[in-house]
Write an enzyme that holds these catalytic residues in place. Structure first.
Site, PDB file in Angstrom:
ATOM      1  N   ASP A  12       0.816  -0.926  -0.074  1.00 19.38           N
ATOM      2  CA  ASP A  12       0.031  -0.009   0.061  1.00 19.38           C
ATOM      3  C   ASP A  12       1.052   1.151  -0.002  1.00 19.38           C
ATOM      4  O   ASP A  12       1.712   1.470   0.847  1.00 19.38           O
ATOM      5  CB  ASP A  12      -0.838   0.166   1.259  1.00 19.38           C
ATOM      6  CG  ASP A  12      -2.082  -1.103   1.204  1.00 19.38           C
ATOM      7  OD1 ASP A  12      -2.363  -1.455   0.313  1.00 19.38           O
ATOM      8  OD2 ASP A  12      -2.445  -1.433   2.252  1.00 19.38           O
ATOM      9  N   ASP A 254     -10.408  -4.489   7.352  1.00 17.25           N
ATOM     10  CA  ASP A 254      -9.841  -6.032   7.254  1.00 17.25           C
ATOM     11  C   ASP A 254      -9.686  -6.208   8.828  1.00 17.25           C
ATOM     12  O   ASP A 254      -9.698  -7.361   9.186  1.00 17.25           O
ATOM     13  CB  ASP A 254      -8.501  -5.838   6.711  1.00 17.25           C
ATOM     14  CG  ASP A 254      -8.731  -5.382   5.279  1.00 17.25           C
ATOM     15  OD1 ASP A 254      -9.810  -6.024   4.745  1.00 17.25           O
ATOM     16  OD2 ASP A 254      -7.742  -4.931   4.527  1.00 17.25           O
TER      17      ASP A 254
END
Length: 326
Positions: A12, A254
């Site tokens: 990311d 998540d």
């Protein structure tokens, strides 16, 4: 407890825009949109749906096995997951490609614009759960991944008798309505935020009543507004856990899913499962990066008691203390 986590492994690239996207987008000109946002920070972090869920699941005392495809640049990432208690035996390394990468820009209202390069993830569907699932799997979660993997893994879970949570999320734009109906068939639970569940309803033509006929549990997340458990029409609204500081929302969903895995494998009622998931999510928003938070089970239990004093306390092994946990 053994759980299977399928989805992406990715890097990311997290950027923060110090303004509001809405101030720089003209609705009447979106057909020829050309905007640039000057960000004030950039960090490269380990991420991806499978990596993020498994990381928090390991913190919660589960033994998650990741099923994913990663590129030749993922050696340190895979080693870090293993060091954190994640079983990486299901990670396939693709030597002729790079690991998937996300480029995420967040504005002051926590709105996000994301670009995603799939890289090695495009090979995820070449794996079979029959080869990598192992024995004793109590629950699986099928997260956003290569479309071929998202079509294959629910079917294989059913064939192998593994109960699973269906979590199409970022995969929704590339999955057809028929794909989604097939993925839902036999799922233990469906999870998504309110927008994602609305999109599932639109693409499948299934309203909430029709979804309930296919899935015994529908979990809807609302960010800072909490979440909702709909068990065949028995709806429980779950509050969010208060953050000590709010830094970056990336990865909160998540981490929430890791708490959901814990609650479902232990047979906790929705009120408790949702609050554990909410507490796990809050740790993620207090750090930059989706795998930057840390806690022991005892620390988690203590904070849970502060966040939800109306609930039975958790023991250091995250089991409710005393009777009346439901």
């Amino acid at each position: 407890m053994s759980v299977l986590v399928s989805g992406s492994l990715a890097f990311d690239h997290i950027m923060n825009f110090p303004g509001y996207f809405k101030d720089h987008i003209l609705p009447e000109k979106v057909h020829l949109l050309n905007v640039s946002f000057l960000v004030d920070s950039l960090m490269r972090q380990r991420g991806g749906t499978a990596g993020n869920v498994a990381y928090s699941a390991a913190l919660l005392g589960l033994r998650p096995r990741v099923v994913a495809a990663a590129g030749r640049d993922a050696g340190d990432y895979v080693a870090a997951l293993a060091a954190g208690g994640v079983d990486v035996g299901g990670v396939r390394v693709v030597e002729d490609d790079l690991t998937a990468s996300a480029f995420i820009t967040t504005d002051r209202a926590d709105n996000q614009i994301t670009g995603f390069y799939p890289g090695a993830m495009r090979r995820a569907g070449e794996q079979s759960l029959r080869d990598v699932a192992g024995a004793g799997v109590e629950l699986a979660i099928v997260c956003a991944d290569d479309p071929a993997a998202m079509r294959r893994f629910p079917r294989e879970c059913r064939d192998l008798g593994i109960p699973y949570i269906y979590d199409p999320a970022q995969g929704l734009p590339v999955l057809s309505g028929d794909d989604l109906v097939e993925g839902l068939a036999g799922a233990r639970a469906l999870i998504g935020n309110d927008y994602e569940l609305a999109l599932i309803a639109e693409k499948t033509g299934l309203d909430r009543a029709a979804l309930r006929e296919r899935v015994p549990l529908i979990v809807t997340t609302f960010g800072a507004e909490g979440s909702e458990f709909d068990a065949c029409g028995d709806v429980a609204r779950i509050p969010a856990a208060p953050p000590e500081r709010l830094v970056d929302p990336t990865g909160a969903g998540d981490a929430y899913r890791a708490g959901l895995l814990l609650g479902l494998t232990r047979g906790f009622p929705p009120a408790l499962t949702g609050r554990i998931a909410a507490q796990a999510a809050t740790y993620a928003v207090e750090q930059i990066g989706t795998q930057a938070h840390h806690y022991t089970a005892a620390e988690f239990a203590a904070r849970f008691g502060r966040s939800f004093p109306d609930q039975p306390p958790l023991s250091p092994d995250l089991i409710p203390v005393g009777a009346g946990a439901d």
